[in-house]
Structure formats: structure tokens, C-alpha cells
Design an enzyme around this catalytic site. Structure first.
Site, short mmCIF file in Angstrom:
data_model
loop_
_atom_site.label_atom_id
_atom_site.label_comp_id
_atom_site.label_asym_id
_atom_site.label_seq_id
_atom_site.Cartn_x
_atom_site.Cartn_y
_atom_site.Cartn_z
N TYR A 196 0.80 -1.27 -0.09
CA TYR A 196 0.14 0.10 0.10
C TYR A 196 0.83 1.33 0.08
O TYR A 196 1.80 1.40 0.85
CB TYR A 196 -0.90 -0.15 1.15
CG TYR A 196 -1.50 1.26 1.45
CD1 TYR A 196 -2.38 1.82 0.53
CD2 TYR A 196 -1.60 2.00 2.72
CE1 TYR A 196 -3.07 2.89 0.45
CE2 TYR A 196 -2.22 3.25 2.76
CZ TYR A 196 -3.24 3.67 1.78
OH TYR A 196 -3.79 4.76 1.91
N ASP A 216 0.55 -7.26 7.14
CA ASP A 216 -0.97 -6.54 6.92
C ASP A 216 -1.87 -7.43 6.12
O ASP A 216 -1.69 -8.15 4.99
CB ASP A 216 -0.63 -5.34 6.00
CG ASP A 216 -1.89 -4.37 5.52
OD1 ASP A 216 -3.10 -4.66 5.86
OD2 ASP A 216 -1.59 -3.25 5.36
N1 PLP Z 1 -3.03 -1.44 4.54
C1 PLP Z 1 -3.85 -1.72 3.12
C2 PLP Z 1 -3.52 -2.86 2.37
C3 PLP Z 1 -4.53 -0.74 2.70
O1 PLP Z 1 -5.24 -0.69 1.32
C4 PLP Z 1 -4.74 0.68 3.40
C5 PLP Z 1 -5.63 1.60 2.77
O2 PLP Z 1 -6.04 1.74 2.01
C6 PLP Z 1 -4.10 0.87 4.49
C7 PLP Z 1 -3.38 -0.34 5.05
C8 PLP Z 1 -4.20 2.14 5.35
O3 PLP Z 1 -5.40 1.96 6.10
P1 PLP Z 1 -6.29 3.43 6.31
O4 PLP Z 1 -6.50 4.03 5.21
O5 PLP Z 1 -7.45 2.91 7.25
O6 PLP Z 1 -5.28 4.23 7.38
#
Ligand code: PLP
Length: 385
Positions: free
Chosen positions: A99, A176
Site C-alpha cells: 500500500y 498486513d
Molecule cells: N493497508 C492496506 C493494504 C490498505 O489498502 C490501506 C488503505 O487503503 C491501509 C493499510 C491504510 O488504512 P487506512 O486508510 O484505514 O488508514
């Protein structure tokens, strides 16, 4: 051990002891009455502890088969809490494809604090289950951070191989698990130390809340995360915690529907010669399909496709009626995103090219609408090419 949906409906969600309410109340209170000076009370101040958040933390810990859960205001604040375990002089190995916001946090916030970062392709490659990872380890490597599948290229990391490789070397692992949700994949069960979620996505599931979570079974890690959660204060609010509790009750149903729809759409796209490539671990042609079968219950709702040019990506996305052009993913409604101009805008161009994040790449978050309607939408998009 209870079944997944029984856990999702009951863990942390006992009827309220005072009133019998079957839904956890929203404790909208910032502080709690104390009776005598110096008395130790469980509930003292709302940043430190809140009963609605506590219920959501119990729930997410149980769903991820972990012991300790921590709820945050966003996925990024959950990720930042886990990365706070790193100190100047430490080295972290992170997946090369992830991400964009996580990449931005590592490169723009942690690197200037003196944390060394290597971005490494950790997908299985030519006989090596952990790809380039083994060569990247240094004496000061403290953490290995992975997404599997990655966003947006849908590459997989072998969780079991990663867990044992890191444990043998005393390195902490963080994964993640946003794209899979705890229904489809449980990294802790493969020996991973920390699971992270953007709960904004499948856990919330209705595109109406931003949230994050950290789960671990390691008490030393849990103590550090608890400390950072309280010290930084990026906590999930009582109402957002309640929305998460409401949402996870249907997580299994939703994930099955997302996965079924995405499989049909991925197969349709893969059969069309106007589509240059389809990235979906449920396709037998996906390079990590065999691995997917060993660590994922189904393949999820995310499908990326290569259309060859920015013009094609534009034509395709503009024709879609049910796939709304938007950031984010994991809601009941289908979304389409153009990573280069949207989610991965903060990744430098040269790096994006290396990873295959081209101007013609489009990412679908396949929702749970009726498949006939979604397929019609896809046909409309393809006809425009
Ligand atoms: N991890 C992944 C795989 C994501 O797709 C995202 C957001 O798109 C995040 C973390 C970050 O999360 P947040 O937007 O809830 O802060």
C-alpha cells in the site's frame, strides 16, 4: 474452538451485564468516577480504555486467533504503532510491493529517524520460497513487514516460511492482512508475530468508517503496542468500535460473496484478449496459486487488470456503472481504482514501473451486488476498449 461466525457474533459481545442489551452499548464517556484516592480502577480514562473499544478489541483478537487486540483510528495509525517498535539504527525489511501509504510512512517518516529500510520482493521465486528476502537480512534486522496478497499486484508471501525464517533469527514479523480479512487468512496461525488491518476495508465492510487494528499473541509486543496506543492516542472511538462490532457479525457471509463474485469476474477478464493480464490468486494461472490454496480459505474480492495504456484505463473505468471510481476497497459496493493516479501516487515512478504498476493498471474491489449486473458492467467497460 468455535466456528468463525459464532466467534464473530459472540466474542466480546456478551449481553450487557447491567441491562441485558444484546448489542454492546456505545459508552460515550471520556472519564469514569473513582471512589477513593489512589484506588486502582480498571476504567479510568477514555484514551486508555473504553468498554465499547474493549469489546471490539476482544472480537478482533479472537477472529485473528490471537490473544491481544488493539483498535486504532485508522489502518495507518495501527501500522504506525507496530512500526514504533523500531529504534534508530534498526533495519526493517519490507515487501517491495505494498500500500502506497505504508511505503510513504516508511520512507518519509521512519527513514529520516535513522531506521534503515530494504524493500525486497518476498514472493516465491525460482525455487526460493522467500524470494530475495534471505539475502537482505543484516545483523541489525529487527522486523520483516509484508502484505499478502500485495496491493495492487496480488503477489503472495509464504506465511509459514516467513514465520519460521524470522523466528530462527529472532526477527519480529508483521503482516498486513487487510486484503484477506481474518475470515480468509490468519497469519498468526503460520507463526507471524503481528497482524495489522485497515479495518476501514473488509472488517468495516460498508464504506462508512475508518479504523485499524493490531493483533498479537506475544505479551511483550502487546505491552509495547498498548503503550504506543495510549501514548499517541490514535484510538478507535466508541461509535466506530460499535460499527466494527456490528460489521464483523456478517464478515464470513460477505467474504464468501466477495470471493465468489471476484472469481467469476477474474475468469471473465482472463478470457478476453483486450485484457493484457489479470492478477488474481484464484486463477490457476496465477504464479502463487498453489501457495494461495495452502494459506487462504478463498481468494478475496480484489482483482487487478492490465489494460495496456492510460487511455484504455480511462475508457474502461468511465463506462462502469456499478463499480464506482474511488479510493478504498472492501465495502459491499464495488469500486474501481487507478493505482498510479490514486492509491499509489506517493510511490516514485521508477519504483512503480519496476513493480508493474503501470498507467494501464486498474484495480477492482469486487462487491457483493448480483453477479449478472457486475458482469454486464464489465462488458460495458470492455466494449469501450
Ligand atoms: N493497508 C492496506 C493494504 C490498505 O489498502 C490501506 C488503505 O487503503 C491501509 C493499510 C491504510 O488504512 P487506512 O486508510 O484505514 O488508514
Amino acid at each position: 474452538m468455535h466456528g468463525f461466525s459464532t466467534t464473530a457474533i459472540h466474542a466480546g459481545q456478551e449481553p450487557d451485564a447491567l441491562t441485558g442489551a444484546v448489542t454492546v452499548p456505545i459508552y460515550q464517556s471520556s472519564t469514569y468516577a473513582q471512589h477513593t484516592l489512589g484506588e486502582h480502577v480498571k476504567y479510568d480514562y477514555g484514551r486508555t480504555i473504553n468498554p465499547t473499544r474493549e469489546a471490539w478489541e476482544t472480537s478482533i483478537a479472537a477472529l485473528e486467533q490471537g490473544t491481544f487486540g488493539f483498535a486504532f483510528a485508522s489502518g495507518m495509525s495501527a501500522i504506525a504503532a507496530a512500526l514504533s517498535m523500531l529504534k534508530p539504527g534498526d533495519h526493517i525489511i519490507a515487501g517491495s510491493d505494498m500500500y502506497g501509504g505504508t511505503y510513504r510512512y516508511l520512507s518519509k517518516i521512519l527513514a529520516p529517524f535513522g531506521i534503515e529500510i530494504s524493500y525486497v520482493a518476498m514472493s516465491p521465486q525460482s525455487g526460493n520460497p522467500l524470494g530475495e528476502l534471505t539475502k537482505a537480512v543484516r545483523s541489525n534486522t529487527r522486523m520483516i513487514y509484508a502484505e499478502t496478497p500485495t496491493n495492487p499486484m496480488m503477489n503472495l508471501t509464504d506465511l509459514g516460511a516467513l514465520g519460521s525464517f524470522a523466528k530462527e533469527r529472532g526477527i519480529v514479523t508483521a503482516v498486513d492482512n487487510t486484503f484477506m480479512s481474518p475470515y480468509l487468512q490468519n497469519p498468526l496461525a503460520f507463526g507471524i508475530d503481528i497482524v495489522l488491518h485497515s479495518a476501514t476495508k473488509y472488517l468495516g465492510g460498508h464504506s462508512d468508517v475508518i479504523g485499524g487494528a493490531v493483533v498479537t499473541s506475544n505479551i511483550e509486543i502487546a505491552e509495547q503496542i498498548k503503550f504506543y496506543q495510549n501514548a499517541y492516542g490514535a484510538i478507535a472511538s466508541p461509535f466506530d468500535s460499535w460499527l466494527m462490532l456490528r460489521s464483523v457479525k456478517t464478515l464470513a457471509l460477505r467474504m464468501r460473496a466477495h470471493s465468489e463474485n471476484a472469481q467469476i469476474i477474474a475468469e471473465r477478464l482472463a478470457a478476453d484478449e483486450r485484457v493484457k493480464a489479470v492478477y488474481y490468486p484464484g486463477l490457476a494461472t496465477h504464479p502463487h496459486h498453489a501457495l494461495a490454496l495452502t494459506q487462504m480459505k478463498a481468494f478475496g474480492g480484489m482483482v487487478s487488470l492490465e489494460l495496456g495504456s492510460l487511455e484504455n484505463a480511462k475508457q474502461f473505468t468511465e463506462q462502469l456503472r456499478y463499480f464506482t471510481l474511488g479510493e478504498s476497497l472492501g465495502g459491499v459496493e464495488s469500486l474501481v481504482c487507478h493505482p498510479v493516479t490514486m492509491t499509489h501516487g506517493s510511490v516514485p515512478e521508477a519504483r512503480r514501473r519496476e513493480l508493474g504498476i503501470t498507467e494501464g493498471l486498474v484495480r477492482l474491489s469486487v462487491g457483493i451486488e448480483d453477479i449478472g449486473d457486475l458482469l454486464e458492467d464489465i462488458e460495458r467497460g470492455l466494449e469501450a476498449l
